[in-house]
Design an enzyme around this catalytic site. Structure first.
Site, PDB file in Angstrom:
ATOM      1  N   GLY A 221      50.723  91.628  54.560  1.00  0.00           N
ATOM      2  CA  GLY A 221      49.592  91.462  53.657  1.00  0.00           C
ATOM      3  C   GLY A 221      50.093  91.271  52.228  1.00  0.00           C
ATOM      4  N   LEU A 222      49.341  91.793  51.284  1.00  0.00           N
ATOM      5  CA  LEU A 222      49.678  91.674  49.868  1.00  0.00           C
ATOM      6  C   LEU A 222      49.867  90.225  49.450  1.00  0.00           C
ATOM      7  CD1 LEU A 222      52.180  94.583  49.097  1.00  0.00           C
ATOM      8  CD2 LEU A 222      49.748  94.480  48.689  1.00  0.00           C
ATOM      9  N   CYS A 223      49.061  89.346  50.039  1.00  0.00           N
ATOM     10  CA  CYS A 223      49.182  87.949  49.614  1.00  0.00           C
ATOM     11  C   CYS A 223      47.793  87.351  49.422  1.00  0.00           C
ATOM     12  CB  CYS A 223      50.005  87.147  50.592  1.00  0.00           C
ATOM     13  SG  CYS A 223      49.559  87.388  52.291  1.00  0.00           S
ATOM     14  N   GLY A 224      46.888  88.148  48.898  1.00  0.00           N
ATOM     15  CA  GLY A 224      45.572  87.629  48.563  1.00  0.00           C
ATOM     16  C   GLY A 224      44.810  87.162  49.784  1.00  0.00           C
TER      17      GLY A 224
END
Lengths: 85, 291
Positions: B89-92
């Site tokens: 994750g952590l990719c918008g």
């Protein structure tokens, strides 16, 4: 006149150089490509491509698998899925 | 009004979040450069192969005897959607954008009365798709153990797809991935991969007659799976670059937002501290006056 030889894999362009002759293990028999070869396409058996840098030089062997060779006006291009060495 | 201690804790927690997002942003920036280089390096092979396919496709006419990979199964009933996501994750909105595109297509196909199946690459889209189509996922390719998608992975995926195709599990396959435009723009893209859409016949007629060994048809049969593998490989690389780009932008935003929040909280903290001191002083003075 030297032959322009390119060896390409999906990951990168392995070779792009001028050589004297390349011997390719085609699926219907080996064939050598010199400068000025007629346009030609062939699948390549898993095996060894021999690159002759100059007329009398010892050949350099490159093992390829899943290959395809194309000879056109701008030289020989070998597309291979896997290359060793 | 939150107490001083609460505010302080809050500020600290936002600060550590900011540290994480900042680190992730820098990691993504470094990885993005690498992913872009990998995508660039893969271009010559893809371009050459597409060229060869183009000139071959111009010579071979599609008929009933053509290879199934080119002509299709003759049916158009079962559609397989290959959805390529990332593992992290952590990719918008990167992953959900791809999934959204796939869902739109799936709904559209279902409205036409077709059967929809899914094949997933990567871990992230799974839950979202399973919620709507709990029984349609027929396969999944796990990339969690792989740091960078390489040709080996593309090969494995392609082989699995070819196996399913030959077993008659589906008629048409679409691939969903994110095309990399820039670090700011990634375009979720759908592409038909099986049957292989014939590349536009390249106008390479330089007058010379090309000799084929073996004949055109045999070469084509051999090249089709290879073409599929290359396309998958290209998609994986694009996806990788897109993921890093999206991650970089998202984390940049997050870092900035965290900074703003910290400023706001710090002001609030200082104000309350001042207010507390003032109250204390007033109390002391009032106490002293009373004596």
């Amino acid at each position: 006149m030297p032959l322009h030889f390119e060896l390409v894999t999906p990951a990168k362009l392995v070779r792009s150089e001028s050589v004297h002759m390349v011997v390719v293990p085609g699926s219907e028999g080996e064939f050598g490509v010199l400068e000025g070869h007629a346009p030609f396409m062939s699948t390549v058996k898993d095996g060894v491509i021999r690159v002759y840098k100059s007329e009398n030089a010892a050949p350099e062997d490159i093992a390829v698998s899943g290959g395809f060779a194309e000879v056109g006006a701008n030289g020989l291009t070998v597309l291979a899925e896997h290359v060793e060495g | 009004m939150a107490s001083l201690k609460e505010l302080k804790l809050r500020i600290n927690s936002v600060k550590s979040t900011q540290k994480i997002t900042k680190a992730k942003q820098m990691v993504a920036a470094a990885k993005l450069r690498k992913a872009q280089a990998a995508a660039e390096a893969a271009r010559p092979y893809a371009a050459r192969l597409a060229g060869v396919m183009g000139s071959l496709a111009g010579k071979v006419t599609v008929s009933g005897s053509s290879p199934k990979l080119l002509a299709g199964t003759g049916k158009d009933q079962v559609h397989l959607l290959v959805v390529a996501n990332s593992d992290r994750g952590l990719c918008g909105a990167f992953n959900s954008n791809i999934v959204k595109a796939a869902k739109v297509k799936a709904t559209e196909l279902q409205a036409e009365g077709k059967t929809v199946l899914f094949y997933l690459v990567g871990r992230k889209g799974r839950a979202q798709i399973r919620r709507d189509w709990p029984n349609a996922i027929i396969g999944q390719f796990d990339t969690t153990g792989v740091r960078e998608p390489g040709f080996t992975e593309a090969e494995a995926i392609a082989n699995e797809l070819l196996g399913l195709f030959e077993a008659g599990k589906f008629d048409v396959a679409h691939l969903f991935y994110s095309k990399f435009r820039s670090a700011l723009v990634q375009v979720p893209t759908a592409q038909q991969i099986i049957p292989v859409p014939a590349p536009a016949a390249a106008a390479t007629d330089d007058g010379a007659v090309v000799e084929y060994e073996p004949d055109e048809e045999t070469i084509l049969v051999e090249l089709l799976p290879r073409y599929l593998r290359t396309q998958l490989f290209g998609a994986l690389l694009e996806n990788m670059a897109s993921e890093q780009g999206a991650s970089m932008t998202a984390m940049d935003n997050a870092t900035r937002n965290a900074g703003e929040l910290i400023n706001k909280l710090t002001i609030q903290y200082n104000r309350s501290r001042q207010a507390a001191i003032t109250t204390e002083l007033i109390e002391i003075i009032a106490g002293a006056e009373a004596l």
